[in-house]
Scaffold this active site. Structure first.
Site, PDB file in Angstrom:
ATOM      1  N   ASP A  81       0.849  -1.191   0.000  1.00 46.45           N
ATOM      2  CA  ASP A  81       0.000   0.000   0.000  1.00 46.45           C
ATOM      3  C   ASP A  81       0.893   1.252   0.000  1.00 46.45           C
ATOM      4  OD1 ASP A  81      -2.395   1.436   0.311  1.00 46.45           O
ATOM      5  OD2 ASP A  81      -2.294   1.361   2.506  1.00 46.45           O
ATOM      6  N   HIS A  82       0.617   2.200  -0.883  1.00 50.57           N
ATOM      7  CA  HIS A  82       1.346   3.484  -0.946  1.00 50.57           C
ATOM      8  C   HIS A  82       2.871   3.324  -0.979  1.00 50.57           C
ATOM      9  CE1 HIS A  82      -2.174   6.038  -0.497  1.00 50.57           C
ATOM     10  NE2 HIS A  82      -2.604   5.218   0.440  1.00 50.57           N
ATOM     11  N   ASP A 103       3.040   5.006  -5.381  1.00 53.12           N
ATOM     12  CA  ASP A 103       2.342   6.275  -5.125  1.00 53.12           C
ATOM     13  C   ASP A 103       3.295   7.442  -5.354  1.00 53.12           C
ATOM     14  OD1 ASP A 103       0.982   8.456  -4.276  1.00 53.12           O
ATOM     15  OD2 ASP A 103       0.493   7.694  -2.273  1.00 53.12           O
ATOM     16  N   GLY A 180      -7.738   8.230   7.489  1.00 50.50           N
ATOM     17  CA  GLY A 180      -7.932   8.495   8.921  1.00 50.50           C
ATOM     18  C   GLY A 180      -9.375   8.816   9.253  1.00 50.50           C
ATOM     19  N   HIS A 207      -9.456   4.975  -1.674  1.00 51.95           N
ATOM     20  CA  HIS A 207      -8.674   5.009  -0.426  1.00 51.95           C
ATOM     21  C   HIS A 207      -9.473   5.760   0.634  1.00 51.95           C
ATOM     22  CE1 HIS A 207      -4.502   3.708  -1.654  1.00 51.95           C
ATOM     23  NE2 HIS A 207      -5.191   3.627  -2.770  1.00 51.95           N
ATOM     24  N   GLY A 208      -8.988   5.676   1.881  1.00 56.65           N
ATOM     25  CA  GLY A 208      -9.603   6.441   2.966  1.00 56.65           C
ATOM     26  C   GLY A 208     -11.066   6.074   3.161  1.00 56.65           C
ATOM     27  N   ASN A 229     -10.046   0.437   0.256  1.00 57.18           N
ATOM     28  CA  ASN A 229      -9.012   0.341   1.294  1.00 57.18           C
ATOM     29  C   ASN A 229      -9.555   0.720   2.667  1.00 57.18           C
ATOM     30  OD1 ASN A 229      -7.391  -0.097  -0.898  1.00 57.18           O
ATOM     31  ND2 ASN A 229      -5.897   1.476  -0.395  1.00 57.18           N
TER      32      ASN A 229
END
Ligand code: G3H
Ligand code: 13P
Ligand code: ZN
Length: 285
Positions: A81-82, A103, A180, A207-208, A229
């Site tokens: 991831d990332h 990323d 977050g 994402h997020g 994700n």
């Protein structure tokens, strides 16, 4: 069954559902994900961030993932991831990850394309699938923090050029989510998801996704999101269960008794997400 990320996500793209990609840093998280995937008969992606790999070790994560995948009755991919660090991405390729994310979204378009092309060529040469990001997703991942007001949504015109020139397998798009916990309710740009799906006709990644209401998730999936994700919601389930156990049993010091209930709590929330994403019952033999 260990498979490539592309095999899982092309199936999701062709059949109109999304697969959960859940972040792991330890054994209990890997086990919670696999148990949930088997219970719901879902294909699944286990992913680790660079921070996660620094914490547990690339080999530990890779080997745990491989053991879990080998024994699982459902298709499993192991994903970075990332990824921003060339060496770490190479280490993941060497250790048997079946998918990596490069990323380079914090660079200008041309540099993002150049860095993404480089990784894609190498990963594809050894049969590993590639995710890349265009636009800037708000929040913090690893050491990089993007203020929500500085987040930039993915431009469809640029996205076409980016995908054509890099040859990636799936694209992470910025459409209003942030990493977050959310302060308010996230507002997704659904029209943008629809346009990106129509123009790119490939698996798209959100994402997020922790804390995004069920209705918004389902709408995003119906418009073409195929990889979702989740990290924060799992962390919170873990924290809540450990806190509850320790406050009720302050003198118990056996780690299995402390962390075991957290593993069950993580499994429950992950299985719930799988139902929400539409991956339930979509596993193949
Ligand atoms: O994308 C962000 C993930 O939540 C990873 O977080 O870098 O703290 O492991 P982390
Ligand atoms: P959340 O922690 O907000 O679920 O985001 C996870 C993520 O996007 C990992 O890449
Ligand atoms: Zn992310």
């Amino acid at each position: 069954m260990l498979v490539s990320g592309k095999e899982i996500l092309n199936h999701a793209h062709e059949n109109g559902y999304a697969v959960g990609a859940f972040n792991v840093n330890n054994m209990e998280q890997v086990q919670a994900i696999i148990e949930a995937a088997e219970e719901t008969n879902s294909p699944v992606i286990i992913q680790a961030s660079q921070g996660g790999l620094a914490y547990a070790g690339v080999e530990f994560i890779a080997e745990m993932g491989k053991v879990a995948a080998k024994n699982a009755s459902v298709p499993v991919a192991i994903h970075l991831d990332h990824g921003t660090d060339f060496k770490q991405i190479m280490l993941c390729l060497r250790n048997g990850f079946t998918s990596v994310m490069i990323d380079a979204s914090h660079y200008e378009l041309d540099e993002n394309i150049r860095k993404t092309q480089e990784i894609t060529e190498m990963a594809h040469a050894v049969g590993v699938s590639v995710e890349a990001e265009l636009g800037k997703i708000g929040g913090t991942e690893d050491d990089v923090s993007v203020d929500e007001k500085d987040a930039t949504y993915t431009d469809p015109e640029e996205a076409e050029k980016f995908v054509r020139e890099t040859g990636i397998d799936y694209l992470a798009i910025a459409v209003g989510t942030a990493h977050g916990p959310y302060k308010g309710e996230p507002k997704l740009d659904f029209d943008r998801i629809k346009v990106l799906k129509e123009r790119l006709d490939m698996p798209l990644v959100l994402h997020g996704s922790s804390g995004v209401p069920e209705e918004s998730i389902k709408k995003a999936v119906s418009l073409g999101i195929n990889k979702i994700n989740i990290d924060t919601d799992i962390r919170m389930a873990f924290h809540k269960a450990v806190k509850e156990f320790v406050s009720k049993n302050p003198d118990v010091y056996d780690p299995r008794k402390i962390v075991g209930p957290a593993r069950s709590a993580m499994k429950e929330i992950i299985a719930d997400k799988m139902r929400m994403f539409g991956s339930k019952g979509k596993a193949w033999k």
